[in-house]
Write an enzyme that holds these catalytic residues in place. Structure first.
Site, PDB file in Angstrom:
ATOM      1  N   ASP A 254     -23.116 -23.503   3.370  1.00 11.61           N
ATOM      2  CA  ASP A 254     -23.848 -22.879   4.480  1.00 11.61           C
ATOM      3  C   ASP A 254     -23.152 -23.121   5.830  1.00 11.61           C
ATOM      4  O   ASP A 254     -22.355 -22.284   6.259  1.00 11.61           O
ATOM      5  CB  ASP A 254     -25.304 -23.369   4.506  1.00 11.61           C
ATOM      6  CG  ASP A 254     -26.262 -22.360   5.132  1.00 11.61           C
ATOM      7  OD1 ASP A 254     -25.828 -21.249   5.484  1.00 11.61           O
ATOM      8  OD2 ASP A 254     -27.458 -22.671   5.260  1.00 11.61           O
ATOM      9  N   ASP A 255     -23.474 -24.218   6.493  1.00 14.41           N
ATOM     10  CA  ASP A 255     -22.869 -24.569   7.788  1.00 14.41           C
ATOM     11  C   ASP A 255     -22.401 -26.020   7.689  1.00 14.41           C
ATOM     12  O   ASP A 255     -23.045 -26.934   8.212  1.00 14.41           O
ATOM     13  CB  ASP A 255     -23.913 -24.423   8.905  1.00 14.41           C
ATOM     14  CG  ASP A 255     -24.428 -23.001   9.008  1.00 14.41           C
ATOM     15  OD1 ASP A 255     -23.727 -22.169   9.606  1.00 14.41           O
ATOM     16  OD2 ASP A 255     -25.510 -22.719   8.469  1.00 14.41           O
TER      17      ASP A 255
ATOM     18  N   HIS B  13     -21.064 -19.859   6.608  1.00 16.49           N
ATOM     19  CA  HIS B  13     -20.952 -19.231   7.929  1.00 16.49           C
ATOM     20  C   HIS B  13     -19.746 -19.856   8.632  1.00 16.49           C
ATOM     21  O   HIS B  13     -19.747 -21.065   8.904  1.00 16.49           O
ATOM     22  CB  HIS B  13     -22.219 -19.479   8.744  1.00 16.49           C
ATOM     23  CG  HIS B  13     -23.455 -18.960   8.079  1.00 16.49           C
ATOM     24  ND1 HIS B  13     -24.005 -17.734   8.384  1.00 16.49           N
ATOM     25  CD2 HIS B  13     -24.258 -19.493   7.109  1.00 16.49           C
ATOM     26  CE1 HIS B  13     -25.083 -17.536   7.641  1.00 16.49           C
ATOM     27  NE2 HIS B  13     -25.262 -18.593   6.852  1.00 16.49           N
TER      28      HIS B  13
ATOM     29  N   HIS C 235     -29.919 -13.101   3.665  1.00  7.46           N
ATOM     30  CA  HIS C 235     -30.694 -14.341   3.629  1.00  7.46           C
ATOM     31  C   HIS C 235     -32.157 -13.941   3.426  1.00  7.46           C
ATOM     32  O   HIS C 235     -32.684 -13.090   4.164  1.00  7.46           O
ATOM     33  CB  HIS C 235     -30.597 -15.092   4.952  1.00  7.46           C
ATOM     34  CG  HIS C 235     -29.312 -15.831   5.165  1.00  7.46           C
ATOM     35  ND1 HIS C 235     -28.082 -15.236   5.109  1.00  7.46           N
ATOM     36  CD2 HIS C 235     -29.082 -17.144   5.448  1.00  7.46           C
ATOM     37  CE1 HIS C 235     -27.148 -16.140   5.351  1.00  7.46           C
ATOM     38  NE2 HIS C 235     -27.719 -17.308   5.556  1.00  7.46           N
TER      39      HIS C 235
ATOM     40  N   GLU D 115     -35.523 -18.428   2.579  1.00  4.96           N
ATOM     41  CA  GLU D 115     -35.085 -19.755   3.052  1.00  4.96           C
ATOM     42  C   GLU D 115     -36.315 -20.404   3.688  1.00  4.96           C
ATOM     43  O   GLU D 115     -36.856 -21.379   3.178  1.00  4.96           O
ATOM     44  CB  GLU D 115     -33.937 -19.606   4.072  1.00  4.96           C
ATOM     45  CG  GLU D 115     -33.446 -20.944   4.641  1.00  4.96           C
ATOM     46  CD  GLU D 115     -32.371 -20.784   5.734  1.00  4.96           C
ATOM     47  OE1 GLU D 115     -32.212 -19.669   6.278  1.00  4.96           O
ATOM     48  OE2 GLU D 115     -31.704 -21.800   6.058  1.00  4.96           O
TER      49      GLU D 115
ATOM     50  N   HIS E  72     -21.586 -18.618   0.287  1.00  4.05           N
ATOM     51  CA  HIS E  72     -22.566 -18.716   1.384  1.00  4.05           C
ATOM     52  C   HIS E  72     -22.041 -19.734   2.387  1.00  4.05           C
ATOM     53  O   HIS E  72     -22.327 -20.928   2.285  1.00  4.05           O
ATOM     54  CB  HIS E  72     -23.934 -19.105   0.822  1.00  4.05           C
ATOM     55  CG  HIS E  72     -25.033 -19.112   1.835  1.00  4.05           C
ATOM     56  ND1 HIS E  72     -26.368 -18.946   1.503  1.00  4.05           N
ATOM     57  CD2 HIS E  72     -25.017 -19.246   3.182  1.00  4.05           C
ATOM     58  CE1 HIS E  72     -27.106 -18.990   2.600  1.00  4.05           C
ATOM     59  NE2 HIS E  72     -26.305 -19.185   3.637  1.00  4.05           N
TER      60      HIS E  72
HETATM   61  N1  HPA Z   1     -29.900 -19.359   7.944  1.00  2.00           N
HETATM   62  C1  HPA Z   1     -29.992 -18.276   8.698  1.00  2.00           C
HETATM   63  N2  HPA Z   1     -29.060 -17.940   9.576  1.00  2.00           N
HETATM   64  C2  HPA Z   1     -27.992 -18.708   9.694  1.00  2.00           C
HETATM   65  C3  HPA Z   1     -27.843 -19.843   8.948  1.00  2.00           C
HETATM   66  C4  HPA Z   1     -28.849 -20.185   8.017  1.00  2.00           C
HETATM   67  O1  HPA Z   1     -28.796 -21.204   7.297  1.00  2.00           O
HETATM   68  N3  HPA Z   1     -26.667 -20.396   9.310  1.00  2.00           N
HETATM   69  C5  HPA Z   1     -26.119 -19.599  10.248  1.00  2.00           C
HETATM   70  N4  HPA Z   1     -26.928 -18.578  10.494  1.00  2.00           N
HETATM   71 ZN    ZN Z   2     -26.792 -19.229   5.644  1.00  2.00          ZN
END
Ligand code: HPA
Ligand code: ZN
Length: 339
Positions: A286-287, A27, A205, A208, A25
């Protein structure tokens, strides 16, 4: 490929860096560090709206997913050429390698680039070039999961998927990301059907910020094999039973959940509760450029704030390999690296 910067060089082995992890996971556009954004802007003579690096860095504070996405989409406009995507991906892969990652299934948002005039083939070729280099130089395997932006029209999602499938780049899977609440998985049934027919693996996703109902929809309407985040699944015991029974992996991102305020403090993160419930949980970044760190930083924070033990880190590493879409042979190699 032009060289742009390097990331943190500490590669000492530790309990937070078992070698052989799969990151599932991540991006790619979320790996753009402020320095890389400045370097790419300079490469293309793009003026940036910030006073300086420190000013940009100071904006990496978020109230929720929407406030993060605003900066995330603005910053990625410095990506203009295939070489830029290669640079971004290679920087991530080198940093992930130092964190112990040996298999990376990377998310990419081609739609965010095609809607501003880039060709999907250029975007995908840049990413694929870096993945191929990592396979040769770093013994890393992986693949590209293209994500649909769920807050944009379904017709655009379908045409983006078609454009990506028409390129010469191998695509591992289809995902679903961007603003979750108000954009349920059910909207994207047809897109995921097309992906399934094309032989792509499917993930989304869900859970969340959105409710457990979105996780049910991702499973039952989109046919996903893995759920990204999924932390709100705990609110629905029947859903937890389903996820456990079907061994559906959840790709959890602890630092992301804190930075986007899905949980108020890391000490309150449900990671250990999820493991105790028998869920197939993995930890991911994630990011990482936006949320305070890479996979090893996430693991270190879980050890400090949640009391995750070295044995549990080992279990999370094994889970990541099991949850991956690596071939059986590659899974065996990764398991033996971890042993
Ligand atoms: N959630 C949803 N979309 C996203 C995320 C995330 O954490 N990061 C980049 N796009
Ligand atoms: Zn994500």
């Amino acid at each position: 490929m032009a060289v742009i910067g390097t990331l943190d060089q500490d590669d000492s082995p530790s309990a937070d860096r078992p070698v052989g992890f799969a990151e599932l996971h991540l991006h790619l556009e979320g790996t753009l560090e402020p320095e890389t954004i400045y370097a790419l802007a300079a490469r293309h003579h793009i003026p940036l709206p910030w006073r300086d690096l420190a000013d940009l860095r100071a904006r990496y504070e978020f109230a929720d997913l929407a406030s993060f996405l605003e900066l995330y989409y603005a910053n990625m406009t410095v990506l203009r050429t295939s070489d830029d995507f290669d640079t971004m991906t290679w920087l991530y892969l080198q940093r992930a390698h130092r964190a112990g990652v040996r298999h990376a299934e990377v998310f990419l948002d081609p739609q965010a680039h095609t809607i501003r005039g880039l060709a999907a083939a250029d975007v995908l070729r840049g990413v694929a070039a870096a993945l191929a280099r990592a396979e040769g130089e770093l013994d890393m395997s992986g693949g590209i999961i293209i994500c649909i932006l769920r807050d944009r029209p379904v017709a655009e999602a379908l045409s983006t998927l078609d454009e990506c499938l028409a390129t010469d780049v191998a695509i591992l899977g289809l995902g679903l990301d961007s603003a979750e609440v108000g954009f349920p998985p059910s909207l994207f049934r047809e897109v995921f059907d097309v992906a399934g027919q094309a032989g792509l693996r499917r993930v989304a996703h869900a859970g969340e910020e959105g409710p457990p109902e979105y996780v049910w929809q991702a499973l039952d309407l989109l046919g996903v094999e893995r759920v990204d985040h999924g932390i709100r699944s705990l609110e629905d015991p029947a859903l937890v039973s389903r996820l456990v029974a079907d061994r559906i992996p959840l790709t959890v991102c602890p630092l992301s959940n804190v930075r986007l305020k899905a949980v108020s403090r890391l000490e309150e993160h449900p990671l250990r509760q999820m493991m105790a419930a028998g869920l197939l949980v993995t930890v991911n970044s994630d990011d990482p450029a936006y949320f305070g760190g890479y996979l090893d930083d996430n693991l270190a924070a879980c050890r400090t704030s949640l009391g995750v033990t070295p044995a549990e880190v080992g279990q999370l590493a094994q889970n990541s390999v099991e949850a991956s879409f690596a071939t059986p042979e590659r899974k065996r190699q990764l398991h033996s690296l971890l042993a």
